[in-house]
Design an enzyme around this catalytic site. Structure first.
Site, PDB file in Angstrom:
ATOM      1  N   ASP A 110      -9.461  -6.551 -31.053  1.00 38.42           N
ATOM      2  CA  ASP A 110     -10.260  -5.506 -30.424  1.00 38.42           C
ATOM      3  C   ASP A 110     -11.731  -5.661 -30.794  1.00 38.42           C
ATOM      4  O   ASP A 110     -12.051  -6.014 -31.930  1.00 38.42           O
ATOM      5  CB  ASP A 110      -9.740  -4.136 -30.876  1.00 38.42           C
ATOM      6  CG  ASP A 110     -10.231  -3.005 -30.001  1.00 38.42           C
ATOM      7  OD1 ASP A 110     -10.688  -3.288 -28.874  1.00 38.42           O
ATOM      8  OD2 ASP A 110     -10.169  -1.855 -30.449  1.00 38.42           O
TER       9      ASP A 110
ATOM     10  N   HIS B 248     -15.961 -12.097 -24.736  1.00 42.55           N
ATOM     11  CA  HIS B 248     -14.611 -12.665 -24.630  1.00 42.55           C
ATOM     12  C   HIS B 248     -14.600 -14.138 -25.042  1.00 42.55           C
ATOM     13  O   HIS B 248     -13.633 -14.602 -25.670  1.00 42.55           O
ATOM     14  CB  HIS B 248     -14.088 -12.512 -23.198  1.00 42.55           C
ATOM     15  CG  HIS B 248     -13.785 -11.086 -22.824  1.00 42.55           C
ATOM     16  ND1 HIS B 248     -13.067 -10.246 -23.637  1.00 42.55           N
ATOM     17  CD2 HIS B 248     -14.099 -10.364 -21.704  1.00 42.55           C
ATOM     18  CE1 HIS B 248     -12.940  -9.060 -23.044  1.00 42.55           C
ATOM     19  NE2 HIS B 248     -13.566  -9.118 -21.890  1.00 42.55           N
TER      20      HIS B 248
ATOM     21  N   LEU C  31       4.229 -23.409 -36.631  1.00 43.35           N
ATOM     22  CA  LEU C  31       3.849 -22.020 -36.361  1.00 43.35           C
ATOM     23  C   LEU C  31       4.295 -21.661 -34.957  1.00 43.35           C
ATOM     24  O   LEU C  31       4.083 -22.428 -34.024  1.00 43.35           O
ATOM     25  CB  LEU C  31       2.320 -21.842 -36.481  1.00 43.35           C
ATOM     26  CG  LEU C  31       1.762 -20.496 -35.986  1.00 43.35           C
ATOM     27  CD1 LEU C  31       2.124 -19.385 -36.979  1.00 43.35           C
ATOM     28  CD2 LEU C  31       0.242 -20.572 -35.807  1.00 43.35           C
TER      29      LEU C  31
END
Length: 224
Positions: A2, A19, A113
């Site tokens: 956020d 962004h 991962l």
């Protein structure tokens, strides 16, 4: 993840640049997760509520995700990262969804991962979907209502092949889950960081891990 918009507005630059900088923070977060030996990392990349944003911002976000998928995917694959998609990626269109599914398939045997991207994801919708699936089985006569327990319900969620999160962190100083992994986070430790996402780095990841390690997890029991 956020704070992209607030980061951009504070600097007087377009939201799209916020962004883009947030995309770089994703790279730092993934590296930090691998350095700390994390097995599963889920990133809330685009919520189902984000469709309420302007068409221009949605287009910028979609283009950025496509750029990273096309130009950074090979690096993740070489590092042993397995990609998982949860949510409703079909809403982004056939072409982009096809690219995502190909990336999932190509990396499905990687083990260093598991990176889950939540795209057009909403936890309430996911829970409702699980309930519908089980209800359809009951109607078809393949399941009895009394057979439905927490484990069976969880097996119908999109995260059925992933462990519940130990730690949920949110940046930008906001202190809420915002429809993210509500069922799965029942016993997760929550860490809220004041840093805006584009400024997020390895030291912030390490701070969240240190906060987690200082906590005592009892799962409803009492410490011995």
């Amino acid at each position: 993840m956020d704070g992209n918009g607030r980061w951009a507005r504070a600097r007087g630059v377009p939201i799209a640049q916020g962004h883009r900088e947030g995309g770089e923070a994703v790279q730092r977060c993934v590296r930090a997760a691998m350095e700390h030996g994390v097995d599963y990392l889920t990133l809330y990349a685009f919520s189902s509520e984000n469709w309420r944003r302007s068409g221009e911002e949605i287009s910028d976000l979609t283009g950025l995700m496509q750029f990273y998928l096309r130009h950074r995917f090979r690096e993740l694959d070489e590092q042993g990262v397995r990609l998982r998609i949860i949510g409703d990626p079909e809403r982004f269109g056939v072409s982009f969804c096809r690219e995502l599914r190909r990336a999932e398939e190509k990396t499905r045997h990687n083990t260093r991962l598991t990176l889950a991207l939540a795209l057009s994801y909403g936890s309430r919708a996911e829970i409702a979907g699980s309930a519908r699936h089980l209800a359809e089985r009951v109607r078809a006569g393949t399941l009895e209502p009394h057979e439905i327990d927490e484990a069976l319900f969880a097996s119908a969620l999109q995260t059925h092949d992933m462990p519940d999160p130990d730690l949920v962190m949110r940046t930008s100083g906001e202190s809420r889950l915002s429809n993210f992994l509500l069922w799965q986070s029942a016993y997760a430790e929550l860490v809220f960081l004041d840093v805006l996402w584009p400024d997020f780095g390895e030291k912030d990841f390490a701070e969240a891990m240190m906060r987690y390690m200082r906590r005592q997890r009892r799962f409803g029991g009492r410490p011995e």
